[in-house]
Design an enzyme around this catalytic site. Structure first.
Site, PDB file in Angstrom:
ATOM      1  N   HIS A   1       4.290  -1.436  -2.642  1.00 25.49           N
ATOM      2  CA  HIS A   1       3.740  -2.581  -1.919  1.00 25.49           C
ATOM      3  C   HIS A   1       2.313  -2.798  -2.412  1.00 25.49           C
ATOM      4  CE1 HIS A   1       6.503  -1.672   1.737  1.00 25.49           C
ATOM      5  NE2 HIS A   1       6.945  -2.761   1.150  1.00 25.49           N
TER       6      HIS A   1
ATOM      7  N   CYS B   1      -0.202   1.095   6.470  1.00 27.05           N
ATOM      8  CA  CYS B   1       1.226   0.833   6.726  1.00 27.05           C
ATOM      9  C   CYS B   1       1.509   0.806   8.211  1.00 27.05           C
ATOM     10  CB  CYS B   1       2.103   1.936   6.152  1.00 27.05           C
ATOM     11  SG  CYS B   1       1.949   2.173   4.408  1.00 27.05           S
TER      12      CYS B   1
ATOM     13  N   GLU C   1       8.604  -8.311   2.572  1.00 31.73           N
ATOM     14  CA  GLU C   1       8.162  -7.043   3.163  1.00 31.73           C
ATOM     15  C   GLU C   1       6.974  -7.245   4.093  1.00 31.73           C
ATOM     16  OE1 GLU C   1       9.442  -3.638   2.238  1.00 31.73           O
ATOM     17  OE2 GLU C   1      11.176  -4.739   1.503  1.00 31.73           O
TER      18      GLU C   1
HETATM   19  O1  SUG Z   1       9.461   1.190   3.374  1.00 24.23           O
HETATM   20  N1  SUG Z   1       9.179   4.633   3.989  1.00 24.23           N
HETATM   21  C1  SUG Z   1       8.620   3.301   4.125  1.00 24.23           C
HETATM   22  C2  SUG Z   1       7.122   3.343   4.009  1.00 24.23           C
HETATM   23  C3  SUG Z   1       6.512   1.998   4.321  1.00 24.23           C
HETATM   24  C4  SUG Z   1       5.092   1.900   3.894  1.00 24.23           C
HETATM   25  N2  SUG Z   1       4.586   0.632   4.215  1.00 24.23           N
HETATM   26  C5  SUG Z   1       3.586  -0.003   3.577  1.00 24.23           C
HETATM   27  N3  SUG Z   1       3.138   0.396   2.419  1.00 24.23           N
HETATM   28  N4  SUG Z   1       3.094  -1.038   4.125  1.00 24.23           N
HETATM   29  C6  SUG Z   1       9.209   2.362   3.070  1.00 24.23           C
HETATM   30  O2  SUG Z   1       9.397   2.817   1.927  1.00 24.23           O
HETATM   31  C7  SUG Z   1      10.968   6.298   4.083  1.00 24.23           C
HETATM   32  C8  SUG Z   1      12.006   6.755   5.090  1.00 24.23           C
HETATM   33  C9  SUG Z   1      12.754   7.978   4.625  1.00 24.23           C
HETATM   34  O3  SUG Z   1      12.825   8.235   3.420  1.00 24.23           O
HETATM   35  O4  SUG Z   1      13.336   8.685   5.499  1.00 24.23           O
HETATM   36  C10 SUG Z   1      10.454   4.881   4.338  1.00 24.23           C
HETATM   37  O5  SUG Z   1      11.196   4.035   4.794  1.00 24.23           O
END
Ligand code: SUG
Length: 448
Positions: free
Chosen positions: A252, A371, A176
């Site tokens: 994460h 993020c 990730e």
């Molecule tokens: O991968 N949300 C992302 C958020 C990423 C956060 N990144 C870090 N913490 N670095 C994920 O879960 C949700 C999209 C949706 O539900 O439509 C989403 O992909």
């Protein structure tokens, strides 16, 4: 110092299809806002305002462009045929459940774009990049080919930059990117400690792992990245995230810890075998003192940390000793977190001030300030070698504002994702954007 290195933050510009499809099981915000109407224009402007504020504070602020969505190439890969329009219409009819995934603007969260190792840490003295395979979620697993293309276009000069393709597409090598990677150092230009936090060991069934929610990052993926980047064993630490916090929604490590230079701001429940992990970090910092800011559960619970995103903050150096913490406004909406932050500003520690940003559109999908950014430590020569007009200045800010206002909708519901004109709008926006950012071909439709 002749060659002072800096930390640049490359934020993802939110794409025109930003929507709420509840795609990320284990990410509480994504699951709870499923089917809400989104506002892509507001989302993109909120992100841009954060970038502008950090630029105004004197930080080097980069931009990573969004991806083309809906991803017609992915739908073709899944067997839909005809013109692009027909592919979309057929997919909407036969497999409506795919649409949210292929239309997600998830590449905005560039902490997950890849892992970056600064040149001071690598065997060949170049900055190394590996795009994250993001195998844990279908909608994110389709990001890496374009992410690689974008990173290779911006960090183009092979004298300074090295790129590796995403790891094999299996959850055993689930990677990730920088969301589970923190670099601690005394000075950005000096050799640092690269701190990889994983959720599970894929090839060891006896090792602890979460029971409810998926652990997206594996130890084996983190180890592969360290090998690819040519990191020495004495400047790498691998640590396991506490499986109990993953099961509460900490999907994460950057939802429960953030580091900068020799400071680690973390929740006391963040890591398994915490004392040993911190000891190893300190040893590998080569004599420098690790400044730990440990947040106890009695002050801020894990649940409070998740809803407020206290740790999904950006910890940035204002000068040699002082830092600023960039947090989402949700931190001010939780009294315990707000009180904790007030105390943090007063107490004797390097965090001098806390700045709040409204990123609600992204936050509703579980994406806070940290993020939205990919950290890239660069020497002055490497910074000069960055290709394209991707470093924010006042003019670029104004052009991007106008570009967003011209191309973005202010509401997207689930039905809108099947609208072929949304695809057209996205393509013409991205075509204009590559011109503004002075980048070459980075999107599949530009090749067609
Ligand atoms: O991968 N949300 C992302 C958020 C990423 C956060 N990144 C870090 N913490 N670095 C994920 O879960 C949700 C999209 C949706 O539900 O439509 C989403 O992909």
């Amino acid at each position: 110092m002749t060659n002072k290195a800096i930390e640049a933050n490359f934020d993802g510009l939110v794409g025109p299809t930003h929507n709420y499809s509840g795609l990320s099981y284990g990410n509480v915000a994504s699951e709870s806002n499923i089917r809400d109407v989104s506002n892509p224009r507001e989302a993109a402007l909120q992100g841009l305002e954060k970038m502008k504020a950090l630029h105004d504070l004197g930080f080097v602020q980069g931009i990573l462009p969004p991806q083309e969505r809906p991803a017609i190439g992915t739908l073709r890969h899944l067997g839909f045929i005809g013109s692009d329009r027909e592919v979309l219409i057929q997919a909407a009819k036969q497999a409506p459940a795919f649409l949210g995934a292929v239309a997600s603007a998830s590449s905005m969260w560039t902490a997950n774009a890849g892992t970056v190792s600064p040149s001071a840490d690598t065997a060949d003295g170049r900055v190394h990049f590996t795009a994250a395979n993001l195998t844990a979620k279908f909608h994110r697993s389709i990001e890496h080919p374009t992410t690689t293309q974008i990173l290779e276009e911006i960090f183009k000069d092979a004298q300074y930059f090295a790129h590796h393709p995403a790891l094999p597409m299996s959850t055993q090598f689930g990677d990730e990117g920088a969301a589970n990677h923190t670099r601690l150092c005394v000075d950005y230009g000096a050799r640092g400690v690269e701190f990889f936090v994983f959720g599970r060991e894929a090839f060891n069934d006896a090792a602890p792992r979460p029971e409810r929610y998926p652990a997206r990052q594996t130890l084996e993926a983190s180890q592969a990245i360290a090998r690819l980047h040519g990191l020495a064993a004495d400047n790498v630490v691998f640590a396991q995230q506490n499986p109990e916090v993953i099961d509460l929604g900490v999907f994460h490590n950057d939802v429960i810890a953030v580091g900068n230079r020799n400071v680690l701001f973390y929740h006391e429940q963040a890591f398994l075998r915490s004392a040993a992990v911190l000891r190893e970090l300190e040893e590998k910092l080569q004599g420098a003192l690790l400044k730990e800011i440990k947040v106890p559960t009695e002050a801020v619970s894990v649940e409070d940390a998740i809803t407020s995103y206290l740790f999904n903050s950006q910890l940035l150096s204002l000068d040699e000793d002082k830092m600023v913490l960039i947090v989402p406004t949700e931190c001010a909406e939780n009294d315990r977190v707000k009180d904790y932050l007030a105390h943090l500003e007063e107490a004797a520690n390097p965090i001098e001030s806390v700045r709040y940003f409204d990123l609600k559109q992204s936050m509703k999908n579980g994406g806070g300030p940290a993020c939205l950014r990919l950290r890239v430590v660069l020497t002055q020569q490497e910074l000069k070698a960055v290709n394209g007009r991707v470093l924010l200045d006042d003019n670029l800010y104004l052009e991007l504002r106008q570009w967003i206002e011209k191309h973005y909708r202010d509401r997207i519901s689930q039905q809108d994702l099947a609208d072929p004109s949304l695809l057209e709008e996205c393509r013409s926006a991205l075509d204009e954007l590559t011109g503004i950012l002075q980048l070459g071909v980075i999107y599949p439709f530009q090749l067609a």
